[in-house]
Design a protein around this motif. Structure first.
Motif, short mmCIF file in Angstrom:
data_model
loop_
_atom_site.label_atom_id
_atom_site.label_comp_id
_atom_site.label_asym_id
_atom_site.label_seq_id
_atom_site.Cartn_x
_atom_site.Cartn_y
_atom_site.Cartn_z
N ALA A 49 -1.44 -10.14 2.90
CA ALA A 49 -1.86 -9.50 1.66
C ALA A 49 -3.24 -9.98 1.23
CB ALA A 49 -0.83 -9.77 0.56
N TYR A 52 -5.89 -8.26 3.28
CA TYR A 52 -6.16 -6.89 2.83
C TYR A 52 -7.04 -6.88 1.59
CZ TYR A 52 -2.67 -4.94 6.05
OH TYR A 52 -1.97 -4.55 7.16
N SER A 57 -9.25 -3.32 2.00
CA SER A 57 -8.67 -2.23 2.78
C SER A 57 -7.17 -2.21 2.53
CB SER A 57 -8.95 -2.45 4.27
OG SER A 57 -8.37 -1.42 5.05
N PRO A 58 -6.63 -1.11 2.02
CA PRO A 58 -5.20 -1.08 1.68
C PRO A 58 -4.32 -1.05 2.92
CG PRO A 58 -6.17 1.09 1.40
CD PRO A 58 -7.30 0.16 1.69
N PRO A 59 -3.15 -1.69 2.86
CA PRO A 59 -2.19 -1.60 3.97
C PRO A 59 -1.76 -0.15 4.18
CG PRO A 59 -1.57 -3.30 2.39
CD PRO A 59 -2.64 -2.50 1.75
N SER A 130 -0.62 4.78 2.23
CA SER A 130 -1.22 3.47 2.00
C SER A 130 -1.07 3.13 0.54
CB SER A 130 -2.70 3.47 2.40
OG SER A 130 -3.43 4.39 1.59
N SER A 132 -2.62 -0.06 -2.21
CA SER A 132 -3.33 -1.32 -2.42
C SER A 132 -2.43 -2.32 -3.15
CB SER A 132 -4.59 -1.08 -3.26
OG SER A 132 -5.46 -0.19 -2.60
N THR A 133 -2.53 -3.56 -2.75
CA THR A 133 -1.77 -4.60 -3.45
C THR A 133 -2.36 -4.82 -4.84
OG1 THR A 133 -1.09 -6.91 -3.41
CG2 THR A 133 -3.19 -6.39 -2.38
N THR A 177 -3.81 -8.48 9.94
CA THR A 177 -4.51 -7.68 8.95
C THR A 177 -5.81 -7.12 9.52
OG1 THR A 177 -3.59 -8.95 7.12
CG2 THR A 177 -5.58 -7.71 6.67
N VAL A 181 -6.89 -3.14 10.33
CA VAL A 181 -8.10 -2.48 9.82
C VAL A 181 -8.91 -1.91 10.98
CG1 VAL A 181 -10.29 -2.84 8.62
CG2 VAL A 181 -8.19 -3.90 7.74
N VAL A 261 2.89 -5.36 6.71
CA VAL A 261 2.31 -4.15 6.12
C VAL A 261 3.06 -3.75 4.85
CG1 VAL A 261 1.68 -1.74 6.47
CG2 VAL A 261 1.55 -3.34 8.39
N ALA A 265 1.90 -4.24 0.87
CA ALA A 265 1.69 -2.99 0.13
C ALA A 265 2.59 -2.88 -1.08
CB ALA A 265 1.93 -1.79 1.06
#
Length: 296
Positions: A49, A52, A57-59, A130, A132-133, A177, A181, A261, A265
């Motif tokens: 996490a 990311y 870059s979102p999972p 996807s 984003s955290t 990660t 990407v 992942v 996420a």
């Protein structure tokens, strides 16, 4: 491609060096009352996490999560397959590096399921998703420090193991990660769509990953011992792989996708599937025991 190959090598090296396996972690948790290795798995997700967030870059997974009607039995099926196999997908990579070639048949069973589905298109594909955290880098860094401090307090007599496991989990989380990407859709156990979409890159990562596991084992004293598999063991690993592949296909994704992942996420489906996966392992271990144990 050279960077991707290097990252694949590091990933395999770390999985072997740290004896990373959810089956082993669950056994130590429920049978031996030692939660340190399981805490380390959560750290691995936190490292992913953090990666990311830093890379902005979102999972992303190549197919959307299945409905509960598929997700629940699939997670249980994944747990049963991993228990019968004696190792999850991480552990299987490590065992192959140690010379236990029968675990190659686990992957044969997994990919047989994925190949058959791709030929007959048994499941309707869903678009990639996807998310984003919502957790910032500072929060994740503090959470990692807290988890490592807790694990250290539980591993006072095994400080060398603590350092090795910390480095291994950090390496797996960060390299996975970066690979996600650079090669979107790659996973050790992946949905059919992601395997088909990156055949060359996926093959390069897989070969280098198994190579890294092999080199790690060779560098350990008595780490590599070639074992000729018996036919009974081959059949067992293959059927276990079929169970694991079916579960991964229906979720979609194996325990690697859920951990590296889905959890970064913050997908509730990934949390539920991983908990059911672990609960299934725990129930089977408590009922029938397990011979799974770390090799380093």
């Amino acid at each position: 491609m050279a960077l991707i190959a290097a990252l694949g090598f590091i990933l395999g090296f770390a999985m072997n060096r740290g004896s990373i396996c959810t089956v082993i972690a669950t056994k130590e948790l429920v049978s031996d009352k030692r939660p340190a290795r399981f805490i380390a798995l959560v750290e691995c997700a936190a490292w992913a996490a953090l990666g990311y967030v830093i890379l902005d870059s979102p999972p992303m997974i190549q197919e959307g999560w299945s409905t509960l009607g598929y997700l629940v039995p699939a997670a249980i099926l994944l747990g049963i397959g991993s228990y019968v196999n004696g190792a999850c997908v991480f552990g299987s990579v490590g065992h192959i590096g140690n010379g236990e070639v029968e675990f190659a048949f686990t992957f044969l069973g997994i990919y047989a399921v994925l190949f058959i589905e791709s030929c007959f298109d048994l499941l309707s594909g869903q678009p990639p998703i996807s998310a984003s955290t919502s957790l910032g880098a500072v929060f994740l860094a503090f959470a990692l420090v807290a988890m490592m401090a807790l694990r250290l307090s539980l591993s006072r007599r095994l400080k060398s193991h603590f350092r090795r496991l910390t480095m291994a989990m950090g390496s797996v989380g960060i390299t996975s990660t970066i690979l996600a990407v650079l090669a979107p859709g790659f996973a050790i156990v992946a949905s059919v769509g992601s395997v088909a979409s990156i055949p060359v890159t996926g093959a390069v990562i897989s070969v280098c990953m198994f190579g890294g596991s092999f080199v790690s084992a060779r560098l350990r004293k008595d780490g590599f011992k070639f074992k000729r598999p018996a036919m009974k063991t081959i059949v067992k690993r293959t059927f276990a792989g079929i169970f694991m592949g079916a579960g991964a296909l229906l979720i979609p994704g194996g325990n690697d996708t859920l951990l590296l992942v889905g959890l970064p996420a913050e997908a509730w489906q990934a949390v539920l599937a991983y908990l059911l996966f672990v609960a299934t392992l725990a129930a089977l271990i408590l009922a029938m025991g397990s011979e799974a144990k770390p090799w380093s």
